[in-house]
Design a protein around this motif. Sequence first.
Motif, PDB file in Angstrom:
ATOM      1  N   GLU A   1       0.809  -1.233   0.000  1.00  0.00           N
ATOM      2  CA  GLU A   1       0.000   0.000   0.000  1.00  0.00           C
ATOM      3  C   GLU A   1       0.842   1.284   0.000  1.00  0.00           C
ATOM      4  OE1 GLU A   1       0.335  -2.404   2.380  1.00  0.00           O
ATOM      5  OE2 GLU A   1      -0.941  -1.923   4.092  1.00  0.00           O
ATOM      6  N   GLY A   2       2.162   1.129   0.104  1.00  0.00           N
ATOM      7  CA  GLY A   2       3.044   2.290  -0.090  1.00  0.00           C
ATOM      8  C   GLY A   2       3.410   3.019   1.178  1.00  0.00           C
ATOM      9  N   LEU A   3       4.682   3.456   1.225  1.00  0.00           N
ATOM     10  CA  LEU A   3       5.150   4.257   2.363  1.00  0.00           C
ATOM     11  C   LEU A   3       6.180   5.232   1.782  1.00  0.00           C
ATOM     12  CD1 LEU A   3       5.014   4.498   5.516  1.00  0.00           C
ATOM     13  CD2 LEU A   3       7.013   3.027   5.594  1.00  0.00           C
ATOM     14  N   VAL A   4       7.455   4.809   1.781  1.00  0.00           N
ATOM     15  CA  VAL A   4       8.468   5.602   1.076  1.00  0.00           C
ATOM     16  C   VAL A   4       8.263   5.394  -0.426  1.00  0.00           C
ATOM     17  CG1 VAL A   4      10.940   5.929   0.721  1.00  0.00           C
ATOM     18  CG2 VAL A   4      10.088   5.255   2.975  1.00  0.00           C
ATOM     19  N   GLY A   5       8.039   4.151  -0.796  1.00  0.00           N
ATOM     20  CA  GLY A   5       7.799   3.813  -2.198  1.00  0.00           C
ATOM     21  C   GLY A   5       6.318   3.933  -2.513  1.00  0.00           C
ATOM     22  N   GLY A  43       5.074   2.880 -15.362  1.00  0.00           N
ATOM     23  CA  GLY A  43       4.285   1.961 -16.189  1.00  0.00           C
ATOM     24  C   GLY A  43       3.972   0.682 -15.435  1.00  0.00           C
ATOM     25  N   GLY A  44       2.757   0.185 -15.594  1.00  0.00           N
ATOM     26  CA  GLY A  44       2.306  -0.982 -14.838  1.00  0.00           C
ATOM     27  C   GLY A  44       2.440  -2.288 -15.597  1.00  0.00           C
ATOM     28  N   LYS A  45       3.022  -2.235 -16.804  1.00  0.00           N
ATOM     29  CA  LYS A  45       3.234  -3.462 -17.573  1.00  0.00           C
ATOM     30  C   LYS A  45       4.329  -4.290 -16.902  1.00  0.00           C
ATOM     31  CE  LYS A  45       0.877  -3.280 -21.623  1.00  0.00           C
ATOM     32  NZ  LYS A  45       0.874  -2.011 -22.362  1.00  0.00           N
ATOM     33  N   PRO A  46       4.226  -5.610 -16.970  1.00  0.00           N
ATOM     34  CA  PRO A  46       5.235  -6.460 -16.322  1.00  0.00           C
ATOM     35  C   PRO A  46       6.680  -6.110 -16.697  1.00  0.00           C
ATOM     36  CG  PRO A  46       3.416  -7.797 -17.096  1.00  0.00           C
ATOM     37  CD  PRO A  46       3.134  -6.403 -17.556  1.00  0.00           C
ATOM     38  N   MET A  47       6.921  -5.838 -17.974  1.00  0.00           N
ATOM     39  CA  MET A  47       8.300  -5.536 -18.376  1.00  0.00           C
ATOM     40  C   MET A  47       8.765  -4.178 -17.848  1.00  0.00           C
ATOM     41  SD  MET A  47       9.730  -8.069 -19.656  1.00  0.00           S
ATOM     42  CE  MET A  47      11.222  -7.480 -20.448  1.00  0.00           C
ATOM     43  N   ALA A  48       7.809  -3.243 -17.664  1.00  0.00           N
ATOM     44  CA  ALA A  48       8.166  -1.942 -17.079  1.00  0.00           C
ATOM     45  C   ALA A  48       8.587  -2.151 -15.626  1.00  0.00           C
ATOM     46  CB  ALA A  48       6.984  -0.987 -17.180  1.00  0.00           C
ATOM     47  N   MET A  49       7.852  -3.020 -14.913  1.00  0.00           N
ATOM     48  CA  MET A  49       8.216  -3.350 -13.528  1.00  0.00           C
ATOM     49  C   MET A  49       9.577  -4.031 -13.498  1.00  0.00           C
ATOM     50  SD  MET A  49       4.834  -5.007 -11.917  1.00  0.00           S
ATOM     51  CE  MET A  49       3.275  -4.156 -11.932  1.00  0.00           C
ATOM     52  N   GLU A  73      16.852  -2.487 -12.340  1.00  0.00           N
ATOM     53  CA  GLU A  73      17.826  -1.384 -12.387  1.00  0.00           C
ATOM     54  C   GLU A  73      17.629  -0.387 -11.264  1.00  0.00           C
ATOM     55  OE1 GLU A  73      20.214  -1.738 -14.475  1.00  0.00           O
ATOM     56  OE2 GLU A  73      19.279  -3.413 -15.527  1.00  0.00           O
ATOM     57  N   GLY A  74      16.404  -0.330 -10.694  1.00  0.00           N
ATOM     58  CA  GLY A  74      16.125   0.656  -9.661  1.00  0.00           C
ATOM     59  C   GLY A  74      15.923   2.043 -10.251  1.00  0.00           C
ATOM     60  N   SER A 103      18.393  -0.880  -6.910  1.00  0.00           N
ATOM     61  CA  SER A 103      18.446  -1.899  -7.963  1.00  0.00           C
ATOM     62  C   SER A 103      18.520  -3.265  -7.291  1.00  0.00           C
ATOM     63  CB  SER A 103      19.689  -1.673  -8.826  1.00  0.00           C
ATOM     64  OG  SER A 103      20.074  -2.882  -9.440  1.00  0.00           O
ATOM     65  N   TRP A 104      17.686  -4.206  -7.774  1.00  0.00           N
ATOM     66  CA  TRP A 104      17.592  -5.490  -7.073  1.00  0.00           C
ATOM     67  C   TRP A 104      18.148  -6.675  -7.836  1.00  0.00           C
ATOM     68  CZ3 TRP A 104      16.919  -4.976  -2.173  1.00  0.00           C
ATOM     69  CH2 TRP A 104      16.213  -3.875  -1.686  1.00  0.00           C
ATOM     70  N   LYS A 105      18.648  -6.434  -9.058  1.00  0.00           N
ATOM     71  CA  LYS A 105      19.016  -7.613  -9.867  1.00  0.00           C
ATOM     72  C   LYS A 105      20.130  -8.437  -9.227  1.00  0.00           C
ATOM     73  CE  LYS A 105      21.897  -5.022 -13.072  1.00  0.00           C
ATOM     74  NZ  LYS A 105      21.818  -4.277 -14.312  1.00  0.00           N
TER      75      LYS A 105
END
Length: 190
Positions: free
Chosen positions: A119-123, A134-140, A146-147, A155-157
């Motif tokens: 539900e969001g806080l900092v993010g 963008g809410g498309k899977p590839m946009a996510m 990359e963050g 970045s989480w990769k």
Amino acid sequence: MSIDSEKPGDPHTAVWHEVDGIVEHDNKLPNWWLFTLFAAMFFAVVYWLAYQTTGALPSLRETYRQDYAEHVAKQAAAAAARPLNDETLMALSKDEAAVARGKVTFTAICAACHLQNGEGLVGPNLTDNAWIHGGKPMAMHLVISEGVIAKGMPSWKATLGDAGTKDVIAYVLTLKGKNLPGKAPEGTVE
Ligand code: HEC
């Protein structure tokens, strides 16, 4: 006392010795025993020539190398057959096991900034239909891999790896559209 002599009447005992009452016979070895001995010696020479010297047959190491190369090629082919795109990620969001793994990651890592249910806080709120990137899977996939360092999204990769990133996206896709009360919508409504 020691006696070396022929013992008359015993066909197996050509020679026998006796020392202090202990008798030693010099018997002929049984044929079956000699057969296994010579067969083993013969096998050893054939094995050594075939596998280790001439290379006429592939050694265990060679067989292992071939099997391993085949295995790697198969894995690569399987990975190529599952390309990374919006459709495959949407399909993954229907896979309960992937979503469950993604939820574990989300709770452990992402909830710190996006809260337990997204539900969001900092993010930003991940349950509404408004998306900054963008809410498309590839946009996510791009944002999560990359963050957006300047805005505080790491970045989480490196942490999640390929499979972990896909799993967490599968989970985030199940949050999308739940519209939980939380951080106000940001970005563009889809
Ligand atoms: C340190 C805080 C922090 C953590 C931890 C974090 N995020 Fe974010 N995230 C943010 C911020 C801040 C943004 C907004 C970036 C912007 O404004 O461009 C964001 C944006 C996003 C977006 C894009 C939202 C949109 O509206 O486009 C997604 C998707 C996302 N995060 C998923 C995740 C996932 C999945 C994880 C866990 C692997 C995670 N985040 C961990 C802070 C964080």
